[in-house]
Motif scaffolding. Sequence first.
Motif, PDB file in Angstrom:
ATOM      1  N   LEU A   1       7.320  -0.780  16.548  1.00  0.00           N
ATOM      2  CA  LEU A   1       7.967  -1.936  15.920  1.00  0.00           C
ATOM      3  C   LEU A   1       9.366  -1.553  15.468  1.00  0.00           C
ATOM      4  O   LEU A   1       9.625  -0.390  15.145  1.00  0.00           O
ATOM      5  N   GLU A   2      10.233  -2.549  15.439  1.00  0.00           N
ATOM      6  CA  GLU A   2      11.611  -2.294  15.057  1.00  0.00           C
ATOM      7  C   GLU A   2      11.815  -2.621  13.585  1.00  0.00           C
ATOM      8  O   GLU A   2      11.403  -3.692  13.122  1.00  0.00           O
ATOM      9  N   LYS A   3      12.458  -1.705  12.879  1.00  0.00           N
ATOM     10  CA  LYS A   3      12.734  -1.959  11.472  1.00  0.00           C
ATOM     11  C   LYS A   3      13.786  -3.063  11.359  1.00  0.00           C
ATOM     12  O   LYS A   3      14.847  -2.965  11.978  1.00  0.00           O
ATOM     13  N   PRO A   4      13.499  -4.107  10.571  1.00  0.00           N
ATOM     14  CA  PRO A   4      14.475  -5.195  10.452  1.00  0.00           C
ATOM     15  C   PRO A   4      15.796  -4.689   9.873  1.00  0.00           C
ATOM     16  O   PRO A   4      15.803  -3.800   9.018  1.00  0.00           O
ATOM     17  N   ALA A   5      16.886  -5.282  10.348  1.00  0.00           N
ATOM     18  CA  ALA A   5      18.194  -4.782   9.955  1.00  0.00           C
ATOM     19  C   ALA A   5      18.720  -5.460   8.685  1.00  0.00           C
ATOM     20  O   ALA A   5      19.607  -4.932   8.027  1.00  0.00           O
ATOM     21  N   ASN A   6      18.155  -6.639   8.340  1.00  0.00           N
ATOM     22  CA  ASN A   6      18.759  -7.368   7.224  1.00  0.00           C
ATOM     23  C   ASN A   6      18.626  -6.632   5.889  1.00  0.00           C
ATOM     24  O   ASN A   6      17.578  -6.051   5.586  1.00  0.00           O
TER      25      ASN A   6
ATOM     26  N   LYS B   1      11.844   5.006  -3.394  1.00  0.00           N
ATOM     27  CA  LYS B   1      12.379   4.298  -2.229  1.00  0.00           C
ATOM     28  C   LYS B   1      12.522   5.193  -0.986  1.00  0.00           C
ATOM     29  O   LYS B   1      12.066   4.800   0.091  1.00  0.00           O
ATOM     30  N   PRO B   2      13.131   6.379  -1.103  1.00  0.00           N
ATOM     31  CA  PRO B   2      13.259   7.223   0.106  1.00  0.00           C
ATOM     32  C   PRO B   2      11.898   7.611   0.701  1.00  0.00           C
ATOM     33  O   PRO B   2      11.750   7.668   1.923  1.00  0.00           O
ATOM     34  N   LEU B   3      10.906   7.845  -0.186  1.00  0.00           N
ATOM     35  CA  LEU B   3       9.569   8.201   0.303  1.00  0.00           C
ATOM     36  C   LEU B   3       8.967   7.012   1.064  1.00  0.00           C
ATOM     37  O   LEU B   3       8.372   7.169   2.129  1.00  0.00           O
ATOM     38  N   TRP B   4       9.137   5.829   0.467  1.00  0.00           N
ATOM     39  CA  TRP B   4       8.623   4.607   1.096  1.00  0.00           C
ATOM     40  C   TRP B   4       9.283   4.401   2.453  1.00  0.00           C
ATOM     41  O   TRP B   4       8.619   4.141   3.445  1.00  0.00           O
ATOM     42  N   ASP B   5      10.626   4.538   2.476  1.00  0.00           N
ATOM     43  CA  ASP B   5      11.364   4.348   3.724  1.00  0.00           C
ATOM     44  C   ASP B   5      10.881   5.293   4.818  1.00  0.00           C
ATOM     45  O   ASP B   5      10.631   4.878   5.945  1.00  0.00           O
ATOM     46  N   ALA B   6      10.743   6.561   4.450  1.00  0.00           N
ATOM     47  CA  ALA B   6      10.349   7.562   5.441  1.00  0.00           C
ATOM     48  C   ALA B   6       8.951   7.247   5.982  1.00  0.00           C
ATOM     49  O   ALA B   6       8.703   7.325   7.188  1.00  0.00           O
ATOM     50  N   HIS B   7       8.060   6.880   5.072  1.00  0.00           N
ATOM     51  CA  HIS B   7       6.685   6.592   5.489  1.00  0.00           C
ATOM     52  C   HIS B   7       6.645   5.363   6.401  1.00  0.00           C
ATOM     53  O   HIS B   7       6.009   5.375   7.463  1.00  0.00           O
ATOM     54  N   VAL B   8       7.344   4.306   5.978  1.00  0.00           N
ATOM     55  CA  VAL B   8       7.368   3.070   6.768  1.00  0.00           C
ATOM     56  C   VAL B   8       7.999   3.331   8.137  1.00  0.00           C
ATOM     57  O   VAL B   8       7.477   2.893   9.169  1.00  0.00           O
ATOM     58  N   ASP B   9       9.105   4.085   8.149  1.00  0.00           N
ATOM     59  CA  ASP B   9       9.759   4.401   9.423  1.00  0.00           C
ATOM     60  C   ASP B   9       8.788   5.076  10.384  1.00  0.00           C
ATOM     61  O   ASP B   9       8.735   4.748  11.570  1.00  0.00           O
TER      62      ASP B   9
ATOM     63  N   ASP C   1       0.821  -1.212   0.000  1.00  0.00           N
ATOM     64  CA  ASP C   1       0.000   0.000   0.000  1.00  0.00           C
ATOM     65  C   ASP C   1       0.861   1.272   0.000  1.00  0.00           C
ATOM     66  O   ASP C   1       0.562   2.227  -0.709  1.00  0.00           O
ATOM     67  N   VAL C   2       1.926   1.269   0.840  1.00  0.00           N
ATOM     68  CA  VAL C   2       2.795   2.451   0.874  1.00  0.00           C
ATOM     69  C   VAL C   2       3.416   2.641  -0.509  1.00  0.00           C
ATOM     70  O   VAL C   2       3.446   3.750  -1.057  1.00  0.00           O
ATOM     71  N   PHE C   3       3.885   1.531  -1.076  1.00  0.00           N
ATOM     72  CA  PHE C   3       4.487   1.611  -2.411  1.00  0.00           C
ATOM     73  C   PHE C   3       3.475   2.128  -3.437  1.00  0.00           C
ATOM     74  O   PHE C   3       3.745   3.082  -4.173  1.00  0.00           O
TER      75      PHE C   3
END
Lengths: 275, 122
Positions: A235-240, A219-227, A128-130
Motif C-alpha cells: 500500500l502507498e502511504k498517503p502524501a497529504n 510519532k517516529p516509532l508509529w511512522d516507522a511501524h506503519v511504513d 493499535d500501532v499508537f
Amino acid sequence: MNQSTNQLIYTLQLADNALILGHRISEWCGHGPVLEQDIALTNTALDHLGQARSFYQHAAEQFNLMPAEVKKQQFASPALQQKIDKGENLDEDDLAYLRDGWDFRNVLLVEQPNKDWAYTVVRSFFADVFNFYFYKELQKSKDAVLAAIAEKSLKEVTYHLRWSSEWMIRLGDGTEESHERMQTALNERWAYSGELFEMSAADKAMAEAGIGVDIAAIKPLWDAHVDGILQEATLEKPANKWMQSGGKDGRHSEHLGYILAELQFMQRAYPNMEW
Amino acid sequence: MNQFINKNLYGDYGDKEQAGGAEGSNHNTAAEWPLWEVFIRSKAGLDHKHVGSLHAADAEMAIENARDVYTRRLEGISIWVVESKYIHASDPATADSMYEPANDKVYRHPTFYNLPDELTHM
C-alpha cells in the motif's frame, strides 16, 4: 488549569478513546463477514471496554477527591452538574452515560463509522500501532494506577496490533479489488492519524509531570511501524499532510452524537437502571 | 444434483469432495475458506485435545481464529490447527468389523497381573 484538572482530563482522554473505539468495533457484533471474525472483533471490543472501565474508575476517584468548587468547573453536561449540585459522587457509569459530546475527549479517528471491513481495519490499525507504543511508555507513569492499567492493556493491544496488521497485509497484498479498497480506506482515514500525536494542554502537563507520555516522541516509532506494514501490504502511504483535529478539545464530528445517543439512551431514559 | 446434507460426524471428511459438493450445492462453495480442526493444550504437560473446527484462509489465520473462538475463557496455552481435509477417518459403516472383535478379548487388559504391594500409583 491546575494539576488535578489536567490529570482528570488526561485520564478521560484515554478512557474516551477506549470507550468510543470499543463501541464502534462492537457494532460489528452479529454482522461480521464470517463467524470467526465476528467473535474476534467482539473480543477486541470487550478489551477496549475493559480498558475504558479501568480509566473511568480512576477518573471518578480523582474527581471525587476534588473540592466542591473545583468539581463544578470540570463538566458542562447538565446531568453531571445536577449530581454535583446535590453533592453526589460520580462513578464510572456517570462518566460514560451522562456526559455530553462536548465533554468527550477522544480523538476523531475512533468515532469514524465502520463503513466496510477495509475502513474498520485501517482505523484499528492506526489506533493499535499508537496504543502499542503508548502503553509501553505509560507503564512508566508516576501514577501507579495508570501504570498498572497500561501494563494489563499492553498485552491486549499487542494482540490487536497483530490482528489489524495481519488484515492490512492480507487485503493490501490480496486481490486487485481488496488492494484498491484498502488503499481508498487508507487515503480517507489518513487525515485522522495526525491527531493521535497532538499534545493537548493536559498531555503537555502530564508528560512534564512524568504521569503522562510524551506522545510527540512516539510519532517516529508509529511512522516507522506503519511504513513497514504498508510496504509489506504493497500500500502507498498517503502524501497529504493536512490533518483533522478537535476531538481532544471536545469538538467532534457529527458521528459522536449518534454514538452517544445509542450508548446513553437507556441510562438517560431510565435513570439508574441496572441489568 | 450435487446436493448433500452435512452429517457433522467425524468420518464425514471427504464426503463433500466425493459428492462434488463445490458445484451446485448452495453452501460451502469454493469461495468459502477451508475448514480447520483445532486442538488445544489446556496446560503444560497435558496433550492437545480436539475442541472443534473453524474456517480460515490459511494456517496463521486459523491459529488466530482459534485463539478468538476457543480460548476466550482461559481454555488453553497452546494451539494446533490442521486443515480438515488432511484428517483421514475410519468409516463408521465398518465399525462392526473394526471394533467389535475387541469386545471379548478381556485378557488384553493388564488386570490379570499380581502386583507387588510396594508398587503404588498403578
